[in-house]
Design an enzyme around this catalytic site. Structure first.
Site, PDB file in Angstrom:
ATOM      1  N   GLU A   1      -7.808   0.818   4.115  1.00 41.21           N
ATOM      2  CA  GLU A   1      -7.975   1.655   5.314  1.00 41.21           C
ATOM      3  C   GLU A   1      -9.020   2.746   5.079  1.00 41.21           C
ATOM      4  O   GLU A   1      -9.439   3.012   3.958  1.00 41.21           O
ATOM      5  CB  GLU A   1      -6.640   2.339   5.676  1.00 41.21           C
ATOM      6  CG  GLU A   1      -5.905   1.710   6.846  1.00 41.21           C
ATOM      7  CD  GLU A   1      -6.530   2.037   8.200  1.00 41.21           C
ATOM      8  OE1 GLU A   1      -7.651   2.597   8.237  1.00 41.21           O
ATOM      9  OE2 GLU A   1      -5.912   1.708   9.221  1.00 41.21           O
TER      10      GLU A   1
ATOM     11  N   ASN B   1      -4.276   6.530  14.835  1.00 41.21           N
ATOM     12  CA  ASN B   1      -5.343   5.727  14.241  1.00 41.21           C
ATOM     13  C   ASN B   1      -6.735   6.227  14.597  1.00 41.21           C
ATOM     14  O   ASN B   1      -7.032   7.388  14.381  1.00 41.21           O
ATOM     15  CB  ASN B   1      -5.157   4.250  14.581  1.00 41.21           C
ATOM     16  CG  ASN B   1      -4.729   3.446  13.368  1.00 41.21           C
ATOM     17  OD1 ASN B   1      -5.298   3.588  12.296  1.00 41.21           O
ATOM     18  ND2 ASN B   1      -3.722   2.606  13.518  1.00 41.21           N
TER      19      ASN B   1
ATOM     20  N   ARG C   1       4.640   9.272   6.371  1.00 44.25           N
ATOM     21  CA  ARG C   1       3.379   9.351   5.637  1.00 44.25           C
ATOM     22  C   ARG C   1       2.274   9.747   6.615  1.00 44.25           C
ATOM     23  O   ARG C   1       2.512   9.937   7.808  1.00 44.25           O
ATOM     24  CB  ARG C   1       3.045   8.003   4.978  1.00 44.25           C
ATOM     25  CG  ARG C   1       2.756   6.863   5.965  1.00 44.25           C
ATOM     26  CD  ARG C   1       2.208   5.673   5.223  1.00 44.25           C
ATOM     27  NE  ARG C   1       1.964   4.498   6.045  1.00 44.25           N
ATOM     28  CZ  ARG C   1       0.850   4.256   6.731  1.00 44.25           C
ATOM     29  NH1 ARG C   1      -0.126   5.152   6.783  1.00 44.25           N
ATOM     30  NH2 ARG C   1       0.710   3.127   7.417  1.00 44.25           N
TER      31      ARG C   1
ATOM     32  N   ASP D   1      -7.004  -0.430  15.884  1.00 49.33           N
ATOM     33  CA  ASP D   1      -6.688   0.289  14.651  1.00 49.33           C
ATOM     34  C   ASP D   1      -7.767   1.345  14.409  1.00 49.33           C
ATOM     35  O   ASP D   1      -8.056   2.148  15.276  1.00 49.33           O
ATOM     36  CB  ASP D   1      -6.578  -0.733  13.509  1.00 49.33           C
ATOM     37  CG  ASP D   1      -5.743  -0.239  12.340  1.00 49.33           C
ATOM     38  OD1 ASP D   1      -5.951   0.893  11.899  1.00 49.33           O
ATOM     39  OD2 ASP D   1      -4.901  -1.005  11.842  1.00 49.33           O
TER      40      ASP D   1
ATOM     41  N   ASN E   1      -1.756   8.931   8.194  1.00 49.08           N
ATOM     42  CA  ASN E   1      -2.540   7.742   8.542  1.00 49.08           C
ATOM     43  C   ASN E   1      -3.817   8.140   9.262  1.00 49.08           C
ATOM     44  O   ASN E   1      -3.767   8.788  10.298  1.00 49.08           O
ATOM     45  CB  ASN E   1      -1.724   6.822   9.462  1.00 49.08           C
ATOM     46  CG  ASN E   1      -2.311   5.432   9.567  1.00 49.08           C
ATOM     47  OD1 ASN E   1      -2.349   4.713   8.580  1.00 49.08           O
ATOM     48  ND2 ASN E   1      -2.770   5.049  10.749  1.00 49.08           N
TER      49      ASN E   1
END
Length: 295
Positions: A18, A149, A101, A199, A103
């Site tokens: 990522e 995202n 978490r 994403d 992202n």
């Protein structure tokens, strides 16, 4: 619609590759393997590929103006020196919930860091989207997000685009360069679910959006003003996670993918899943902004 295909650059077999980011000052690429707890660096000149492992999941990594890197560790923000490998944790966005978490994070035109939190199993509306300013002060800007995202700012610094993957929409906000605030949310365009979940995202010099589609085997170049797909870049991996523009001319599109969540038969069909892919774009990307850590 133009169709092209990306090539494999590195077969890293990342669980959840990522957040690729091109450091144009150092001319190298950084990206993370979130579930592999890893940071990657690739230098295209000497082909050097370096890796570092951390405690807990690593949601994002962005270059800092002073040459170090800002990390969104599972436990909170930290700075990391790529040379002496010194890690300094900060009391910023501290997290002690083992189910949560961070992202996807990026830096805005004013040098602030934006990052979203999420539930590790993507439970809905458990996350928030934050701005961390140059004094390491945190402000919540979007509440109750699910999978925070893609982020992008337009070349005129007046518009901010944001993706919450589960919504299948790209949201558009006014960005105030004077205050670094976002406001006036609206839907730029909607995405058909059979395209794959939107994403990570990058923006080019024409303010078109390049979006990675999880489950869609592709990057799509979208016109955010019309919702039209202009180009498709096919990738030999179902779970395409993000992309960024790099290289001397900012025309090399680096693309991250994931192995996590694929069945054994899918892995056999797409053995390069989790690799880093590359595509030479006809248009230039936008250079990144560096985090301005005043400490």
């Amino acid at each position: 619609m133009k169709t092209a295909k990306a090539d494999l650059l590195l077969d890293t077999k990342s669980i959840l590759g990522e957040g690729p980011v091109w450091d144009w000052k150092k001319q190298h690429l950084l990206w993370v393997d979130i579930e592999g707890n890893g940071l990657h660096l690739f230098n295209p000149v000497n082909k050097e590929h370096r890796q570092w492992a951390f405690d807990g999941m690593l949601g994002a990594a962005v270059p800092i103006e002073n040459g170090t890197v800002l990390l969104a560790l599972e436990s909170g923000l930290a700075t990391f020196d790529l040379v002496d490998e010194r890690l300094i944790k900060h009391p910023v966005l501290e997290n002690s919930n083992p189910e949560m978490r961070y992202n996807d994070g990026k830096v805005d035109p004013n040098g602030n860091f934006w990052i979203g939190s999420m539930h590790k199993k993507a439970a809905p509306k458990m996350g928030n989207f934050y701005r961390v300013d140059t004094q390491m002060n945190t402000t919540e800007h979007i509440a109750d997000t699910s999978i925070s995202n893609g982020l992008a700012w337009t070349s005129d610094q007046k518009t901010f685009y944001y993706i919450d993957t589960t919504v299948y929409e790209v949201w558009q906000y006014d960005y105030d360069i004077e205050t670094s605030e976002i406001k006036n949310k609206r839907v730029a365009f909607s995405i058909p679910k059979d395209f794959g979940g939107p994403d990570g995202m990058s923006i080019d010099c024409e303010d078109m959006l390049w979006i990675a589609h999880w489950g869609g085997n592709c990057i799509l170049r979208w016109n955010p003003n019309t919702g039209e797909v202009l180009e498709k870049v096919e990738i030999d991996a179902p779970h395409v996670t993000s992309c960024c523009f790099g290289g001397n001319d900012l025309k090399t599109l680096y693309i991250t993918t994931a192995r996590g969540g694929l069945s054994q038969s899918q892995l056999e069909e797409f053995p390069l899943s989790g690799g880093l892919f590359v595509y030479e774009s006809p248009v230039r990307g936008m250079p990144i902004n560096y985090f301005k850590d005043s400490e």
